[in-house]
Design a protein around this motif. Structure first.
Motif, PDB file in Angstrom:
ATOM      1  N   ARG A 125       0.777  -1.296   0.435  1.00  7.46           N
ATOM      2  CA  ARG A 125      -0.317  -0.094  -0.047  1.00  7.46           C
ATOM      3  C   ARG A 125       0.552   1.318  -0.367  1.00  7.46           C
ATOM      4  NH1 ARG A 125      -4.789  -2.069   3.900  1.00  7.46           N
ATOM      5  NH2 ARG A 125      -5.562  -3.667   2.362  1.00  7.46           N
ATOM      6  N   GLN A 126       2.338   1.220   0.232  1.00 10.77           N
ATOM      7  CA  GLN A 126       3.267   2.189   0.381  1.00 10.77           C
ATOM      8  C   GLN A 126       3.956   2.459  -1.278  1.00 10.77           C
ATOM      9  OE1 GLN A 126       5.397   1.098   3.896  1.00 10.77           O
ATOM     10  NE2 GLN A 126       3.849   1.903   5.260  1.00 10.77           N
ATOM     11  N   GLY A 127       3.063   1.791  -1.716  1.00 10.83           N
ATOM     12  CA  GLY A 127       4.171   1.631  -3.279  1.00 10.83           C
ATOM     13  C   GLY A 127       5.423   0.675  -3.441  1.00 10.83           C
ATOM     14  N   GLU A 128       5.446  -0.234  -2.749  1.00 10.60           N
ATOM     15  CA  GLU A 128       7.629  -0.373  -2.041  1.00 10.60           C
ATOM     16  C   GLU A 128       7.077  -2.402  -2.440  1.00 10.60           C
ATOM     17  OE1 GLU A 128      10.240   0.621  -2.018  1.00 10.60           O
ATOM     18  OE2 GLU A 128       9.037   2.290  -0.559  1.00 10.60           O
ATOM     19  N   LEU A 129       7.806  -2.766  -3.232  1.00 12.83           N
ATOM     20  CA  LEU A 129       8.247  -4.106  -3.526  1.00 12.83           C
ATOM     21  C   LEU A 129       7.871  -5.920  -2.408  1.00 12.83           C
ATOM     22  CD1 LEU A 129      10.509  -4.103  -6.522  1.00 12.83           C
ATOM     23  CD2 LEU A 129       8.524  -3.371  -6.608  1.00 12.83           C
ATOM     24  N   VAL A 130       7.261  -6.731  -2.625  1.00  6.74           N
ATOM     25  CA  VAL A 130       7.511  -7.738  -1.699  1.00  6.74           C
ATOM     26  C   VAL A 130       7.615  -9.235  -2.808  1.00  6.74           C
ATOM     27  CG1 VAL A 130       6.306  -9.008  -0.285  1.00  6.74           C
ATOM     28  CG2 VAL A 130       5.842  -6.641  -0.153  1.00  6.74           C
ATOM     29  N   ALA A 131       8.484  -9.606  -2.369  1.00  7.94           N
ATOM     30  CA  ALA A 131       8.619 -10.787  -3.092  1.00  7.94           C
ATOM     31  C   ALA A 131       8.115 -12.272  -2.122  1.00  7.94           C
ATOM     32  CB  ALA A 131      10.624 -11.754  -2.569  1.00  7.94           C
ATOM     33  N   LEU A 132       7.237 -12.604  -3.433  1.00  7.66           N
ATOM     34  CA  LEU A 132       5.967 -13.664  -2.658  1.00  7.66           C
ATOM     35  C   LEU A 132       5.988 -15.547  -3.577  1.00  7.66           C
ATOM     36  CD1 LEU A 132       2.366 -13.363  -4.488  1.00  7.66           C
ATOM     37  CD2 LEU A 132       4.366 -11.655  -4.603  1.00  7.66           C
ATOM     38  N   PRO A 133       6.242 -16.235  -2.612  1.00 10.57           N
ATOM     39  CA  PRO A 133       6.097 -17.249  -3.320  1.00 10.57           C
ATOM     40  C   PRO A 133       4.240 -17.918  -3.650  1.00 10.57           C
ATOM     41  CG  PRO A 133       5.233 -17.663  -0.906  1.00 10.57           C
ATOM     42  CD  PRO A 133       5.925 -16.068  -0.924  1.00 10.57           C
ATOM     43  N   THR A 134       4.756 -18.759  -5.021  1.00  9.18           N
ATOM     44  CA  THR A 134       3.509 -19.009  -5.473  1.00  9.18           C
ATOM     45  C   THR A 134       3.898 -20.651  -6.010  1.00  9.18           C
ATOM     46  OG1 THR A 134       4.102 -18.539  -7.668  1.00  9.18           O
ATOM     47  CG2 THR A 134       3.237 -16.654  -6.648  1.00  9.18           C
ATOM     48  N   GLU A 135       2.842 -21.545  -6.259  1.00  6.14           N
ATOM     49  CA  GLU A 135       3.223 -22.829  -6.518  1.00  6.14           C
ATOM     50  C   GLU A 135       4.191 -23.028  -7.701  1.00  6.14           C
ATOM     51  OE1 GLU A 135      -0.849 -21.920  -9.193  1.00  6.14           O
ATOM     52  OE2 GLU A 135       0.571 -20.812  -7.610  1.00  6.14           O
ATOM     53  N   THR A 136       4.363 -21.891  -8.509  1.00  5.45           N
ATOM     54  CA  THR A 136       4.659 -22.082  -9.780  1.00  5.45           C
ATOM     55  C   THR A 136       6.376 -21.940  -9.907  1.00  5.45           C
ATOM     56  OG1 THR A 136       4.386 -20.221 -10.934  1.00  5.45           O
ATOM     57  CG2 THR A 136       3.122 -21.898 -11.315  1.00  5.45           C
ATOM     58  N   VAL A 137       6.659 -20.334  -9.094  1.00  3.38           N
ATOM     59  CA  VAL A 137       8.323 -19.222  -9.369  1.00  3.38           C
ATOM     60  C   VAL A 137       8.074 -18.589  -7.832  1.00  3.38           C
ATOM     61  CG1 VAL A 137       8.963 -20.466 -11.202  1.00  3.38           C
ATOM     62  CG2 VAL A 137       8.120 -18.573 -10.782  1.00  3.38           C
ATOM     63  N   TYR A 138       8.987 -17.929  -7.584  1.00  2.00           N
ATOM     64  CA  TYR A 138       8.636 -16.875  -6.702  1.00  2.00           C
ATOM     65  C   TYR A 138       7.962 -15.660  -7.500  1.00  2.00           C
ATOM     66  CZ  TYR A 138       9.286 -18.882  -2.165  1.00  2.00           C
ATOM     67  OH  TYR A 138       9.474 -19.152  -0.925  1.00  2.00           O
ATOM     68  N   GLY A 139       7.708 -14.815  -6.613  1.00  2.00           N
ATOM     69  CA  GLY A 139       7.238 -14.462  -7.867  1.00  2.00           C
ATOM     70  C   GLY A 139       7.711 -12.117  -7.302  1.00  2.00           C
ATOM     71  N   LEU A 140       7.758 -10.950  -7.610  1.00  2.00           N
ATOM     72  CA  LEU A 140       8.205  -9.878  -6.931  1.00  2.00           C
ATOM     73  C   LEU A 140       7.000  -9.182  -7.330  1.00  2.00           C
ATOM     74  CD1 LEU A 140      10.171  -8.447  -6.125  1.00  2.00           C
ATOM     75  CD2 LEU A 140      11.063  -7.936  -8.273  1.00  2.00           C
ATOM     76  N   GLY A 141       6.749  -8.444  -6.172  1.00  2.00           N
ATOM     77  CA  GLY A 141       5.066  -7.995  -6.357  1.00  2.00           C
ATOM     78  C   GLY A 141       5.072  -6.903  -5.923  1.00  2.00           C
ATOM     79  N   ALA A 142       3.733  -5.830  -6.704  1.00  2.00           N
ATOM     80  CA  ALA A 142       3.442  -4.758  -6.717  1.00  2.00           C
ATOM     81  C   ALA A 142       1.826  -4.582  -6.630  1.00  2.00           C
ATOM     82  CB  ALA A 142       4.545  -3.657  -6.954  1.00  2.00           C
ATOM     83  N   ASP A 143       1.971  -3.161  -6.181  1.00  2.00           N
ATOM     84  CA  ASP A 143       0.112  -2.936  -6.129  1.00  2.00           C
ATOM     85  C   ASP A 143       0.180  -2.300  -7.507  1.00  2.00           C
ATOM     86  OD1 ASP A 143      -2.222  -1.293  -6.516  1.00  2.00           O
ATOM     87  OD2 ASP A 143      -1.717   0.130  -4.614  1.00  2.00           O
TER      88      ASP A 143
END
Length: 323
Positions: free
Chosen positions: A12-30
């Motif tokens: 919500r602050q516009g920063e990045l978060v890396a998250l696990p998925t069942e495929t590969v890890y993703g680099l997430g943003a809003d």
């Protein structure tokens, strides 16, 4: 420790978060924050015209992101979401161009990982998330891989263990009259055909392949180690080995290999092979080998996703990040 509240706050602050998925890890943003999404491209070194996949908490959110949604999309979402299937659909007007690479289509999926789903539900919106690695390099399947690739570029990496599938999602284009698989994955042609009652075409089979939307992971060079990688036919593999080579093969190591050759046994099952592939390539790339030789996979539908990743890895291998 539950880092979901912190992850939501960062998004919500516009920063990045890396998250696990069942495929590969993703680099997430809003996905609705263009400035936040721009940080993904900067962290990865990713060209700005490459579209991103938007991850949703459930299939009901599809109407917030896509228009003119065909019945086939609804049927496939019911059958495979959460899961490793991305649908390419006509985008809603409010979807930022930076997410779609300036195209009129958007890629959507619901990931099948408890940590990713908890984050998405708590966040309440779409998260744009390509693989959490330097552009063109081997995709990460553990949180440690993300740390090795991106380090301090990511304020938070959510831990979720090793990815269950290990290869990126199938990408199916439903934005045109004929469904087309633009990237093979765990959901295959027959799986899709059983749900929609017709066989999707493969990329290159369509009458106007140039009209296909740009999608993630479709460049000729991708998923690549820095060490040169070659695909070798099974029968030729033992005779091609030389000192300094690291070999990844489904067949057992033969007698009489040259000194200085390492031989890594790979699973004979395509799903298990795909699960291990990126971790195996990463380990070989980090070794002292001068060349990686990989036994070419069988030319059968079950191996199409593995063959796709290995072919692109071979093309892009042996180059540094500046190249």
């Amino acid at each position: 420790m539950n880092d979901i509240p912190r992850a939501v706050a960062l998004l919500r602050q516009g920063e990045l978060v890396a998250l696990p998925t069942e495929t590969v890890y993703g680099l997430g943003a809003d996905a609705l924050n263009p400035a936040a999404v721009a940080k993904i491209f900067a962290a990865k070194g990713r060209p700005s015209d490459h579209p991103l996949i938007v991850h949703l908490a459930d299939a009901e959110q599809i109407v917030d992101w896509a228009r003119d949604i065909p019945r086939e999309a609804i049927a496939l979402a019911r059958a495979f979401w959460p899961g490793p299937l991305t649908l390419i659909l006509k985008k809603e007007e409010g979807v930022p161009d930076i997410v779609t690479g300036g195209q009129d289509t958007v890629g959507l999926r619901v990931p099948n990982h408890p940590v990713a789903l908890e984050l998405l539900r708590a966040f309440g919106g779409g998260v744009a998330a390509p693989s959490a690695n330097r552009f063109g390099r081997i995709s990460p399947t553990t949180a440690e891989h993300v740390r090795q690739e991106l380090g301090e570029r990511v304020p938070l990496i959510l831990e979720g263990g090793a990815c269950q599938v290990g290869l990126e999602s199938t990408i199916l284009d439903l934005s045109r009259d004929v469904p087309v698989i633009l990237r093979p994955g765990a959901i295959g042609v027959d799986d899709i055909a059983r749900v929609i009652g017709r066989r999707p075409r493969l990329r290159g089979e369509e009458q106007q392949p140039d009209a296909a939307p740009r999608v993630s992971g479709a460049l000729a060079a991708h998923y690549a180690p820095r060490t040169p990688l070659e695909l070798i036919a099974s029968a030729e593999l033992p005779t091609r080995a030389r000192s300094g080579d690291a070999i990844l093969a489904r067949q057992p190591a033969p007698a009489g290999l040259p000194d200085g050759v390492s031989w890594t046994a790979a699973p004979a099952d395509p799903a298990a092979y795909g699960h291990d592939l990126y971790a195996s390539l990463r380990a070989l790339d980090e070794s002292t080998c001068t060349r990686i030789l990989v036994e070419a996979p069988p030319a059968t539908p079950e191996w199409s996703a593995v063959a796709d990743r290995l072919g692109r890895a071979a093309v892009g291998s042996g180059e540094d990040d500046e190249t």
